[in-house]
Design a protein around this motif. Structure first.
Motif, PDB file in Angstrom:
ATOM      1  N   LEU A   1       0.853  -1.107  -0.102  1.00 25.71           N
ATOM      2  CA  LEU A   1      -0.139   0.001   0.118  1.00 25.71           C
ATOM      3  C   LEU A   1       0.781   1.298   0.007  1.00 25.71           C
ATOM      4  O   LEU A   1       0.324   2.393  -0.316  1.00 25.71           O
ATOM      5  N   ALA A   2       1.970   1.118   0.412  1.00 29.16           N
ATOM      6  CA  ALA A   2       2.882   2.198   0.399  1.00 29.16           C
ATOM      7  C   ALA A   2       4.127   2.045  -0.439  1.00 29.16           C
ATOM      8  O   ALA A   2       4.540   0.833  -0.526  1.00 29.16           O
ATOM      9  N   VAL A   3       4.808   3.064  -0.758  1.00 30.52           N
ATOM     10  CA  VAL A   3       5.866   3.152  -1.623  1.00 30.52           C
ATOM     11  C   VAL A   3       7.220   3.240  -0.776  1.00 30.52           C
ATOM     12  O   VAL A   3       7.252   4.243   0.058  1.00 30.52           O
ATOM     13  N   SER A   4       8.084   2.399  -0.765  1.00 37.67           N
ATOM     14  CA  SER A   4       9.177   2.414  -0.051  1.00 37.67           C
ATOM     15  C   SER A   4      10.262   3.541  -0.478  1.00 37.67           C
ATOM     16  O   SER A   4      10.109   4.143  -1.415  1.00 37.67           O
ATOM     17  N   ALA A   5      11.154   3.929   0.651  1.00 34.90           N
ATOM     18  CA  ALA A   5      12.014   5.107   0.334  1.00 34.90           C
ATOM     19  C   ALA A   5      12.946   4.746  -1.064  1.00 34.90           C
ATOM     20  O   ALA A   5      12.922   5.684  -1.966  1.00 34.90           O
ATOM     21  N   ALA A   6      13.152   3.554  -1.052  1.00 33.92           N
ATOM     22  CA  ALA A   6      14.163   3.009  -2.361  1.00 33.92           C
ATOM     23  C   ALA A   6      13.240   3.094  -3.653  1.00 33.92           C
ATOM     24  O   ALA A   6      13.649   3.565  -4.636  1.00 33.92           O
ATOM     25  N   GLY A   7      11.828   2.713  -3.463  1.00 37.03           N
ATOM     26  CA  GLY A   7      11.043   2.853  -4.532  1.00 37.03           C
ATOM     27  C   GLY A   7      10.525   4.037  -5.090  1.00 37.03           C
ATOM     28  O   GLY A   7      10.705   4.319  -6.273  1.00 37.03           O
ATOM     29  N   HIS A   8      10.614   4.907  -4.292  1.00 38.86           N
ATOM     30  CA  HIS A   8      10.070   6.371  -4.567  1.00 38.86           C
ATOM     31  C   HIS A   8      11.574   6.918  -5.308  1.00 38.86           C
ATOM     32  O   HIS A   8      11.250   7.653  -6.191  1.00 38.86           O
ATOM     33  N   ARG A   9      12.676   6.669  -4.813  1.00 38.64           N
ATOM     34  CA  ARG A   9      13.921   7.153  -5.488  1.00 38.64           C
ATOM     35  C   ARG A   9      14.062   6.636  -6.839  1.00 38.64           C
ATOM     36  O   ARG A   9      14.383   7.355  -7.655  1.00 38.64           O
ATOM     37  N   GLU A  10      13.790   5.314  -7.181  1.00 41.60           N
ATOM     38  CA  GLU A  10      13.797   4.507  -8.217  1.00 41.60           C
ATOM     39  C   GLU A  10      12.690   5.288  -9.247  1.00 41.60           C
ATOM     40  O   GLU A  10      13.096   5.588 -10.347  1.00 41.60           O
ATOM     41  N   ILE A  11      11.660   5.686  -8.898  1.00 41.51           N
ATOM     42  CA  ILE A  11      10.634   6.129  -9.676  1.00 41.51           C
ATOM     43  C   ILE A  11      11.134   7.632 -10.177  1.00 41.51           C
ATOM     44  O   ILE A  11      11.059   7.911 -11.250  1.00 41.51           O
ATOM     45  N   GLU A  12      11.735   8.498  -9.257  1.00 44.68           N
ATOM     46  CA  GLU A  12      12.086   9.683  -9.668  1.00 44.68           C
ATOM     47  C   GLU A  12      13.368   9.618 -10.482  1.00 44.68           C
ATOM     48  O   GLU A  12      13.483  10.237 -11.425  1.00 44.68           O
ATOM     49  N   ALA A  13      14.202   8.564 -10.135  1.00 42.89           N
ATOM     50  CA  ALA A  13      15.401   8.446 -11.148  1.00 42.89           C
ATOM     51  C   ALA A  13      14.665   7.929 -12.550  1.00 42.89           C
ATOM     52  O   ALA A  13      15.246   8.391 -13.688  1.00 42.89           O
ATOM     53  N   GLY A  14      13.699   7.016 -12.720  1.00 43.36           N
ATOM     54  CA  GLY A  14      13.206   6.689 -13.934  1.00 43.36           C
ATOM     55  C   GLY A  14      12.650   7.890 -14.685  1.00 43.36           C
ATOM     56  O   GLY A  14      12.835   8.190 -15.898  1.00 43.36           O
ATOM     57  N   LEU A  15      12.073   8.947 -13.905  1.00 42.14           N
ATOM     58  CA  LEU A  15      11.257  10.096 -14.409  1.00 42.14           C
ATOM     59  C   LEU A  15      12.449  10.942 -15.004  1.00 42.14           C
ATOM     60  O   LEU A  15      12.221  11.602 -16.251  1.00 42.14           O
ATOM     61  N   ARG A  16      13.483  11.199 -14.503  1.00 47.42           N
ATOM     62  CA  ARG A  16      14.535  12.069 -14.846  1.00 47.42           C
ATOM     63  C   ARG A  16      15.356  11.293 -16.034  1.00 47.42           C
ATOM     64  O   ARG A  16      15.619  12.125 -16.902  1.00 47.42           O
ATOM     65  N   THR A  17      15.395  10.075 -16.150  1.00 49.20           N
ATOM     66  CA  THR A  17      16.172   9.481 -16.958  1.00 49.20           C
ATOM     67  C   THR A  17      15.163   9.607 -18.312  1.00 49.20           C
ATOM     68  O   THR A  17      15.601   9.897 -19.550  1.00 49.20           O
ATOM     69  N   VAL A  18      13.937   9.508 -18.287  1.00 43.90           N
ATOM     70  CA  VAL A  18      13.027   9.513 -19.346  1.00 43.90           C
ATOM     71  C   VAL A  18      13.096  10.991 -19.906  1.00 43.90           C
ATOM     72  O   VAL A  18      13.076  11.305 -21.162  1.00 43.90           O
ATOM     73  N   ARG A  19      13.003  11.920 -19.132  1.00 50.45           N
ATOM     74  CA  ARG A  19      13.163  13.473 -19.303  1.00 50.45           C
ATOM     75  C   ARG A  19      14.335  13.507 -20.013  1.00 50.45           C
ATOM     76  O   ARG A  19      14.228  14.505 -21.077  1.00 50.45           O
TER      77      ARG A  19
END
Length: 255
Positions: A143-161
């Motif tokens: 139900l919650a995103v772990s801190a590591a998961g949140h960092r990975e999502i942000e990193a993915g968005l930066r890479t796509v951008r």
């Protein structure tokens, strides 16, 4: 044909970014060790739905500080704590006899003097073991995103951008350098990484950004099903803005 190597670079960067973002988003919504069953209701609040307690809803909607605010306000309403609009918290009735780790964390953060500025109390309670354990239970249930998961999502968005901007830049340079007869295939070639990364960014904004920093897609769906009729539930899901002016002033005080 100097534009062909540039096109390959653009496609590789765009593909890596899209794959990384998709993998991170899928991983963020995957249940952890504990699966999705059970309420894990050890936060001292009664449930607002079969799947969530008010404390869990507060974490999913606003993270550790929202849980802290919920605990402070709940104690204030039960006359165990006085929250002054000047930004001070005063212990009225110590809950030491209660089996409530969050309330004990609040009392411990206020200290032996029984009074402390709320801006000092909030980060201490937010970092307490009771809040950390609440977060871990929600992560285990998916139900919650772990801190590591949140960092990975942000990193993915930066890479796509980065892939989108790189494709745009390389495509522009290649089009300007190519002979007029070759510009049509250049534009068609660079359209592939541009469209792919652009669509991935769009999907990311639709699928990721509506979710809070803390809730996974499954957690966000549960939050959307909660009623805000109960004042504590409204505080948990919508934040201190729903409180009366005196309590809003107390929680927003800078001390």
């Amino acid at each position: 044909m100097v534009w062909v190597p540039l096109l390959i670079v653009a496609c590789v960067v765009a593909g890596v970014g899209c794959a990384r973002l998709c993998r991170a988003t899928l991983a963020a919504g995957r249940p952890g060790r504990g699966g999705t069953e059970g309420t894990g209701g050890a936060d001292g609040f009664h449930g607002t739905a079969a799947e969530l307690t008010v404390g869990e809803a507060a974490y999913l909607a606003g993270g550790p500080l929202r849980v802290t605010d919920l605990t402070l306000v709940a104690m204030h309403r039960e006359r165990r704590l006085l929250l002054a609009h000047t930004g001070w918290a005063t212990v009225v009735d110590s809950p030491g006899h209660r089996d409530d780790a969050l309330e004990r964390a609040v009392i411990g953060a206020i200290g032996a003097g029984g009074q402390s500025p709320i801006p000092v109390v909030r980060p201490v309670v937010a970092a307490a073991d009771s809040v950390r354990l609440l977060a871990e239970r929600l992560v285990d249930r998916g139900l919650a995103v772990s801190a590591a998961g949140h960092r990975e999502i942000e990193a993915g968005l930066r890479t796509v951008r980065t892939g989108f901007l790189l494709s745009l830049a390389l495509g522009t340079v290649s089009t300007l350098l190519a002979p007029a007869a070759e510009r049509a295939p250049v534009l068609a070639g660079f359209a592939l990484p541009l469209v792919a990364s652009g669509l991935c960014l769009l999907i990311g904004r639709i699928e990721v950004y509506p979710y809070t920093r803390w809730a996974s897609p499954a957690g966000q769906r549960l939050l959307a099903g909660l009623s805000s009729a109960d004042p504590l539930t409204a505080l948990a899901t919508r934040g201190p803005g729903v409180l009366e002016p005196e309590l809003r002033a107390a929680l927003r005080s800078r001390g």
